[in-house]
Design an enzyme around this catalytic site. Structure first.
Site, short mmCIF file in Angstrom:
data_model
loop_
_atom_site.label_atom_id
_atom_site.label_comp_id
_atom_site.label_asym_id
_atom_site.label_seq_id
_atom_site.Cartn_x
_atom_site.Cartn_y
_atom_site.Cartn_z
N ARG A 15 55.84 67.26 57.11
CA ARG A 15 57.10 67.03 57.81
C ARG A 15 58.23 66.88 56.79
O ARG A 15 58.00 66.80 55.59
CB ARG A 15 57.00 65.76 58.68
N LYS A 75 57.47 59.81 55.16
CA LYS A 75 56.42 58.86 54.80
C LYS A 75 56.94 57.84 53.80
O LYS A 75 57.96 58.05 53.13
CB LYS A 75 55.23 59.59 54.18
N TYR A 94 59.62 55.92 57.31
CA TYR A 94 58.51 55.05 57.69
C TYR A 94 58.04 54.30 56.44
O TYR A 94 57.95 54.91 55.36
CB TYR A 94 57.31 55.87 58.22
N HIS A 96 55.60 51.05 56.81
CA HIS A 96 54.33 50.37 57.09
C HIS A 96 53.97 49.42 55.93
O HIS A 96 52.92 49.55 55.29
CB HIS A 96 53.21 51.39 57.34
N GLU A 118 59.64 52.29 61.68
CA GLU A 118 58.72 51.72 62.66
C GLU A 118 59.14 50.34 63.17
O GLU A 118 58.55 49.86 64.14
CB GLU A 118 57.29 51.65 62.08
N ARG A 203 52.49 48.00 83.98
CA ARG A 203 52.32 49.34 83.41
C ARG A 203 51.45 50.21 84.32
O ARG A 203 51.71 51.38 84.54
CB ARG A 203 51.69 49.22 82.00
N SER A 220 42.05 46.83 82.72
CA SER A 220 41.12 46.84 81.59
C SER A 220 40.37 45.51 81.49
O SER A 220 40.98 44.46 81.24
CB SER A 220 41.91 47.12 80.31
N VAL A 239 45.14 51.87 72.66
CA VAL A 239 45.66 50.52 72.88
C VAL A 239 46.50 50.08 71.69
O VAL A 239 46.32 50.55 70.57
CB VAL A 239 44.53 49.48 73.09
N LEU A 240 47.41 49.18 71.96
CA LEU A 240 48.17 48.56 70.87
C LEU A 240 48.52 47.14 71.27
O LEU A 240 49.02 46.88 72.36
CB LEU A 240 49.47 49.34 70.60
N ILE A 269 43.48 54.41 65.55
CA ILE A 269 42.80 54.20 64.27
C ILE A 269 43.75 53.65 63.20
O ILE A 269 43.32 52.92 62.30
CB ILE A 269 42.11 55.51 63.78
N ASP A 270 45.05 53.96 63.32
CA ASP A 270 45.98 53.44 62.30
C ASP A 270 46.12 51.92 62.39
O ASP A 270 46.66 51.30 61.49
CB ASP A 270 47.35 54.14 62.38
N VAL A 298 41.63 60.78 63.17
CA VAL A 298 42.63 61.15 62.16
C VAL A 298 43.82 60.20 62.27
O VAL A 298 44.38 60.02 63.36
CB VAL A 298 43.07 62.62 62.34
N ASN A 300 46.83 60.35 60.81
CA ASN A 300 48.19 60.91 60.86
C ASN A 300 48.19 62.21 61.67
O ASN A 300 48.52 63.27 61.17
CB ASN A 300 48.76 61.13 59.45
N MET A 301 47.83 62.08 62.93
CA MET A 301 47.71 63.27 63.79
C MET A 301 49.00 64.10 63.83
O MET A 301 48.94 65.33 63.74
CB MET A 301 47.28 62.85 65.21
#
Ligand SMILES: NC(=O)c1ccc[n+]([C@@H]2O[C@H](COP(=O)([O-])OP(=O)(O)OC[C@H]3O[C@@H](n4cnc5c(N)ncnc54)[C@H](O)[C@@H]3O)[C@@H](O)[C@H]2O)c1
Length: 382
Positions: A15, A75, A94, A96, A118, A203, A220, A239-240, A269-270, A298, A300-301
């Site tokens: 990107r 990034k 970003y 993180h 973020e 939601r 859930s 989920v987050l 996964i991140d 993955v 960073n899809m």
């Protein structure tokens, strides 16, 4: 303002911080934009396209960093880039930082003013610069699942939408936020049978309205997760829990009750993933199997579709970037949502979550910027 766009150097990142269209907006607003040669190669934008948009082409990162008052990236800066940042320079990208003390130290030592995509907020409490990448990842999740379901990839050999007379795949989405909604939308579009599980009743009501009965919404809980996951051909982990690791909703022992060749796409996964058996993979080697269940994890899809992702990201970052370029750090004082994005300011951490995670002292973001303005541009301090 002099705005610089270096080429991304993180592995497998294609990107770019500004698209040619975004450059044109900056130039129209009176800014000078310098773009590193080949920075847009991953989105098929060559130097000529950037020149046409009004940019100047710089020969390398050293030149971009040395001549720009603001750097726009995608990034987090890599270690060789920390050294190129300078005191008072604005970095918009970003970051993180919470799990990354080395980078935090590098940025603090540079003296730069780092605004992290973020943590920029919006009036509804959302994260508007994170949402476009969740939209991309959610939609990609179903593509990834379709690929992994193929027999030669170890999957069940099932077509997601089936055909007339043959049942479609059962797709279960854990978490009905941005990723989950976009995954569900793609799955419904392909003709799958779709369930979405979420802890939030409001939601689930919104999803029920949105999908007009095409999606089964379920609260859930331990029972519903087991029931849905055991019957699934595809499970999307979406989920987050903000500021925390993803809850492990699917335990290792549950895998043996799942269908052989079923596919898990753990988008979360991140944040550690919501399957106990998930570990981060790369685009080069995206899947592995545990107990016959294919895992795609993955981290960073969106990086795999840089053209779509760069445009989606630029659409969201543009107003904030233009405000920073137009007013400098004063923009951070004027806009509480941009202020939420300020993570590091001249050697100090200014974001509560980042300070807490790193165990470092917190400096109030507004105070930090006020002090800078009083010292360097008293006219703007207000
Ligand atoms: N792998 C990638 O490339 C990639 C890209 C973008 C986003 N992500 C990640 O995807 C995850 C989801 O992001 P998002 O933008 O959709 O977040 P979001 O906040 O929009 O949605 C998360 C949803 O999870 C729900 N939730 C929380 N706990 C739950 C539980 N126990 N059971 C069911 N639902 C629960 C919330 O109510 C919310 O609706 C995040 O971890 C994000 O960082 C990964």
């Amino acid at each position: 303002m002099r705005v610089g766009v270096p080429k991304e150097i993180k592995a497998q990142e294609y990107r770019v911080g500004l698209t040619p269209g975004a450059v044109r907006e900056y130039v129209a607003a009176g800014h000078k934009v310098t773009v590193e040669t080949n920075a847009g190669a991953g989105i098929n934008a060559d130097d000529a396209a950037y020149q046409k948009a009004g940019a100047v082409i710089g020969k390398d990162a050293a030149e971009i960093f040395a001549t720009s008052e603001m750097i726009v990236k995608v990034k987090e800066p890599q270690s060789q880039e920390w050294k190129l940042l300078s005191e008072g320079q604005i970095l918009f990208t970003y970051l993180h930082l919470a799990p990354d003390p080395r980078q935090a130290k590098g940025l603090m030592e540079s003296g730069c003013t780092a605004v992290a995509y973020e943590t920029v907020t919006d009036a509804r409490g959302g994260l508007p610069l994170l949402a476009p990448m969740s939209e991309v990842a959610g939609r990609l999740a179903i593509e990834a699942a379709g690929m992994s379901l193929k027999a030669f990839n170890g999957g069940r050999g099932l077509l997601i939408g089936g055909v007339p007379g043959v049942q479609p795949a059962r797709v279960v989405v854990l978490g009905g936020g941005v990723v989950g909604t976009h995954a569900a939308r793609m799955a419904v579009g392909l003709g799958a049978e779709v369930s979405v599980l979420d802890k939030s009743l409001p939601r689930l009501r919104e999803l029920d309205e949105l999908f007009q009965g095409r999606v089964r919404t379920r609260f859930s809980a331990l029972d519903t997760i087991e029931e849905e996951v055991f019957a699934a051909d595809v499970v999307i982990g979406a989920v987050l829990v903000p500021g925390a690791s993803a809850p492990k909703l699917v335990k290792r022992e549950m895998l043996k009750h799942m269908k052989r060749g079923a596919v898990v796409v753990d988008v979360a996964i991140d944040q550690g993933g919501c399957f106990e058996t998930s570990h981060a993979t790369t685009h080069a080697d995206p899947v592995y199997a545990v107990d016959g269940v294919i895992h795609y994890c993955v981290a960073n899809m969106p990086g795999s579709v840089p053209l779509t992702s760069s445009h989606a990201l630029n659409n969201a970052t543009l107003p904030f970037g233009l405000a920073l370029a137009g007013k400098g750090v004063r923009a951070i004082l004027d806009d509480v949502h941009l202020r939420d994005g300020l993570n590091v300011h001249r050697g100090r951490i200014t974001h509560p979550g980042v300070a807490k995670s790193l165990g470092l002292p917190l400096k109030d973001a507004a105070e930090a910027v006020q002090e800078e303005l009083r010292q360097h541009s008293p006219r703007l301090a207000g």
